[in-house]
Design an enzyme around this catalytic site. Structure first.
Site, PDB file in Angstrom:
ATOM      1  N   CYS A 122       0.859  -1.199   0.086  1.00 11.86           N
ATOM      2  CA  CYS A 122       0.000  -0.113  -0.031  1.00 11.86           C
ATOM      3  C   CYS A 122       0.786   1.201  -0.021  1.00 11.86           C
ATOM      4  CB  CYS A 122      -0.988  -0.032   1.001  1.00 11.86           C
ATOM      5  SG  CYS A 122      -0.149   0.187   2.902  1.00 11.86           S
ATOM      6  N   ALA A 123       0.265   2.407   0.233  1.00 21.67           N
ATOM      7  CA  ALA A 123       1.241   3.716   0.335  1.00 21.67           C
ATOM      8  C   ALA A 123       2.066   3.677   1.300  1.00 21.67           C
ATOM      9  CB  ALA A 123       0.154   4.856   0.369  1.00 21.67           C
TER      10      ALA A 123
END
Length: 376
Positions: free
Chosen positions: A72-73
Site C-alpha cells: 500500500c502507500a
C-alpha cells in the site's frame, strides 16, 4: 499477525529476478502512475476500499497457497489486508514494511568494477524511483556523485569500507528528486562540487565543477575528469572516471536521452542537447562505459542489478542517437513529451537552497516515477 518483508529483501528478489507476486491495494490512479516492477514480478491491483467488506475480489485471482506480498502507500492498509487474507486461509502472505513510501527511498548498492590502481566504483540503485548515484573509493577517500537525499546509506557504506567522503558532486541541478550531495558534504566535512552554469540562482557556496578542473580521489588512483555536456540543463557536466567510465548525469540513458524542458527552456537548450549527444560524446572513445543518473525501464537493469552500457553500443541501438534530421530531433525532444516530474519546480527551488521543506513534504514531493527522459 502477518509477516512483513523489508524493502531490502524485496529489492534483492527483484534484482535477482525471483518470481514475485504483489497485490497492490492503492487506488487505481496511484497504481497506474507508479508501481513496483521487475522481470519476474507479477502484480495485481485491487484497491483497499474494495476489500473492506471481504477479500472475495482477490480470492479468484490468487491461490491460497501462493506467496503474495501486499503493498500500500505507507504500510498500514497492506498489513490489515494481509491479516484478513490469513483469516480466510491464505497461508503465505507478507506485507511490505513502509509501503511504497519506503520502496521509493530504498537504495541498493551494486559494485561496478575494480578500478586501475586498486580503487572501486559502486552504483546505488533506487529501484522505486529509477535514480542512480555513485561512489568512487580509493585508498581512504571517497567521492559520491548525484547523491539522493537519504544520505545515511552513503555514510554507512563509507564507514564499512573504512573511507572518508571527501567529495560530493552533482552533475547538474536536479528537478525530479531532491539532491543529498550538499547535505552529505556538510555532514562529512567534504567539498561540494556543482556546475557553475546551473548555479545562477543558488544560495550556497560550492566548488566549481568544470572542464580542466580534475578531482582526485585518493593519492594516485582515480581521476574524476569533468566534461561540460549541456542540454538537460545549461550546466550539465559529465564525469570520466579512471578513463573507463562516463557518468552522463541526465544527458544520456541506456534506452533514452535527457529532456531539455524541465526549466522551461526546451527551445533554448535543444541545440545544446544535440551538440552534446551528436558531437561531444561522439568524439569520445566507444569503449567508455556509460553510467547514467537515471533509468526508465526495469529491463535496463543487467543480471547484476546495475545499469550500464558501452558508449559505442548505445550509438548503435539507442534510437534517440540516430535521428539524422536536426528538425526531426528538435520535434522529438520538444513535442509530445511525457508528464513532467511531480512538483519539479518546487524540487528545483529546494535544490537551489531557496526553500527547505520538512522531511514529510520532501518525501511527498518525490513520490512517483523517474520522468527525466525523452524516448525516441
Amino acid at each position: 499477525m502477518s509477516q512483513s518483508i523489508s524493502t531490502q529483501e524485496l529489492a534483492r528478489r527483484v534484482v535477482q529476478r525471483e518470481d514475485t507476486l504483489i497485490l497492490d491495494v492503492r487506488n487505481t490512479d496511484e497504481f497506474d502512475n507508479w508501481k513496483i516492477e521487475g522481470d519476474h514480478v507479477d502484480i495485481i491491483n485491487e484497491p483497499y476500499f474494495n476489500l473492506l467488506d471481504g477479500i472475495n475480489p482477490v480470492t479468484e485471482k490468487i491461490d491460497k497457497d501462493q506467496e503474495v506480498i501486499v503493498v500500500c502507500a505507507k504500510g498500514g492498509s497492506s498489513q490489515m489486508i494481509a491479516e484478513m487474507m490469513e483469516e480466510e486461509g491464505f497461508t503465505n502472505v507478507r506485507d511490505l514494511e513502509g509501503g511504497m513510501q519506503a520502496w521509493s527511498e530504498h537504495l541498493e548498492p551494486v559494485k561496478i568494477a575494480e578500478l586501475h590502481g586498486g580503487g572501486s566504483l559502486y552504483q546505488f540503485v533506487r529501484l522505486g524511483k529509477g535514480c542512480l548515484s555513485y561512489m568512487a573509493v580509493s585508498e581512504n577517500e571517497a567521492a559520491v556523485i548525484d547523491a539522493n537525499r537519504m544520505t545515511g546509506i552513503y555514510e554507512r557504506f563509507a564507514k564499512e569500507k573504512g573511507v572518508t567522503i571527501n567529495h560530493a558532486i552533482d552533475t547538474h541541478l536536479h528537478a525530479d528528486h531532491i539532491s543529498g550531495s550538499r547535505d552529505l558534504a556538510e555532514k562529512t566535512g567534504g567539498t561540494y562540487h556543482f556546475p557553475p552554469k546551473d548555479a545562477q540562482d543558488v544560495t550556497f557556496d560550492y566548488a566549481s565543477l568544470e572542464e580542466a578542473h580534475d578531482i582526485t580521489v585518493g593519492r594516485t588512483t582515480i581521476k574524476v575528469q569533468p566534461l561540460y555536456s549541456p542540454g538537460h540543463t545549461l550546466g550539465s557536466t559529465s564525469l570520466i572516471i579512471d578513463d573507463q567510465y562516463l557518468l552522463t548525469g541526465d544527458i544520456l540513458f541506456v534506452k533514452s536521452i535527457g529532456r531539455p524542458d524541465l526549466a522551461g527552456k526546451a527551445q533554448d537548450w535543444v541545440g545544446d542537447l544535440r551538440e552534446t549527444l551528436y558531437s561531444r560524446y561522439k568524439a569520445l572513445s566507444d569503449d567508455l562505459i556509460v553510467l547514467p543518473a537515471h533509468y526508465s525501464f526495469v529491463e535496463e537493469l543487467d543480471e547484476h542489478g546495475s545499469v550500464q552500457a558501452r558508449l559505442g553500443d548505445l550509438y548503435q541501438r539507442n534510437e534517440s542517437l540516430n535521428v539524422d534530421d536536426e528538425q526531426a530531433f528538435r520535434r522529438m525532444v520538444t513535442e509530445n513529451l511525457p508528464p513532467q516530474p511531480n512538483e519539479h519546480d518546487t524540487i528545483r527551488q529546494t535544490n537551489m537552497g531557496k526553500i527547505n521543506p520538512e522531511d514529510d513534504k520532501q518525501r511527498e514531493m518525490e513520490i512517483g516515477p523517474n520522468r527525466c527522459a525523452v524516448h525516441g
